[in-house]
Enzyme design. Sequence first.
Site, PDB file in Angstrom:
ATOM      1  N   HIS A 184       0.851  -1.189   0.000  1.00  0.00           N
ATOM      2  CA  HIS A 184       0.000   0.000   0.000  1.00  0.00           C
ATOM      3  C   HIS A 184       0.895   1.250   0.000  1.00  0.00           C
ATOM      4  O   HIS A 184       1.435   1.641   1.019  1.00  0.00           O
ATOM      5  CB  HIS A 184      -0.906   0.001   1.231  1.00  0.00           C
ATOM      6  N   HIS A 187      -2.725   6.958  -0.944  1.00  0.00           N
ATOM      7  CA  HIS A 187      -3.729   7.574  -0.064  1.00  0.00           C
ATOM      8  C   HIS A 187      -3.212   8.169   1.239  1.00  0.00           C
ATOM      9  O   HIS A 187      -3.895   8.140   2.255  1.00  0.00           O
ATOM     10  CB  HIS A 187      -4.846   6.566   0.227  1.00  0.00           C
ATOM     11  N   TYR A 189      -0.807   7.335   3.345  1.00  0.00           N
ATOM     12  CA  TYR A 189      -0.248   6.521   4.416  1.00  0.00           C
ATOM     13  C   TYR A 189       1.287   6.546   4.334  1.00  0.00           C
ATOM     14  O   TYR A 189       1.854   7.322   3.580  1.00  0.00           O
ATOM     15  CB  TYR A 189      -0.863   5.120   4.374  1.00  0.00           C
TER      16      TYR A 189
END
Length: 371
Positions: A184, A187, A189
């Site tokens: 990931h 977004h 993070y």
Amino acid sequence: MEMANQAPSIPHLFTPYNMGNFNLSHRIVLAPLTRQRSYNNVPQQHAILYYSQRTTKGGFLIAEATGVSDTAQGYPDTPGIWTKEQVEAWKPIVDAVHRKGGTFFCQIWHVGRVSNSDFQPNGEAPISSSDKSLLPQLRANGIDVAQFTPPRRLRTDEIPQIVNHFRLAARNAIEAGFDGVEIHGAHGYLIDQFLKDQVNDRTDQYGGSLENRCRFALEVVEAIVNEIGGGRVGIRLSPFADFMEAGDSNPKALGMYMAESLNKYGILYCHMVEPRMKTVMEKVECPHSLLPMRKAFKGTFIAAGGYDKEDGNRAIAEDRADLIAYGRLFLANPDLPRRFEIDAPLNQYNRDTFYVSNPELGYTDYPFLEE
């Protein structure tokens, strides 16, 4: 008599696709969706039904964002994969998807500064690329306000330890039975906090230039590829998004640099979010902005961002993506591929039940067509 040359058929959502060693029967992907039903960061039995409901033979699913360490958490009841208990809890969920013929990847994440000390071991400050604080944010339910503790800037000598947490999480995911992992990097993070110049104000080798800001992400990729092999690794990126105050002054350059750099590691896929997903509530059209990155990246390219059936078919027909990830539509329609295939009406999703702790409500109770 010679046969007339038949025009090649135009690919669409139901054209089979070979993604490395994985043979997919269609190109509709379950996007990774946080559901906050993994109590005490341990996946639960009700996730067996949730994921198996959304599995088709030859389908590709990406599990919800899953923490790589005890410092990775920023939301209640999100799963982890850093303990033996968590690995064991994932096994029956993965088995259920495999029994129905699905391919299943685990999305591994670290939230970085999108957290507060209540989620951190010993009440410590969250870690980030920077010590810049996040403003309070209205939660997705539109009622509660999330408060964020000012983060602690990671020291240069601490970064290899965080890279190692991602590597160990990838190893654990394979032990749990997953077919691979999605890193990931989107977004707002932790990885995105290094990538984006709105957040990253470092002056060491992890900050400043585009190359330096991408260094942490690529070190994570390299470590995981060395651990489990590039054919089991994907990454999600959102260069155009400004979610969680993580925007970039030149998102196209950032996306292109990452797309080209990833080729060195031979990873399976790159999963990018369209610019129209800048905000959750407002659809901002910015057509074909991912096309240069799609052309630059040599592996499978997955696009996400508010697609419907027509948008998805068009993107594949125009070779703008190989696969299309669906989130809210798949959440509300466990049999989404079937509904798309026969043009059946879709269930409407209920945003109010996205993040409730009830193990059935808005989770496994959306009806199938035959119901």
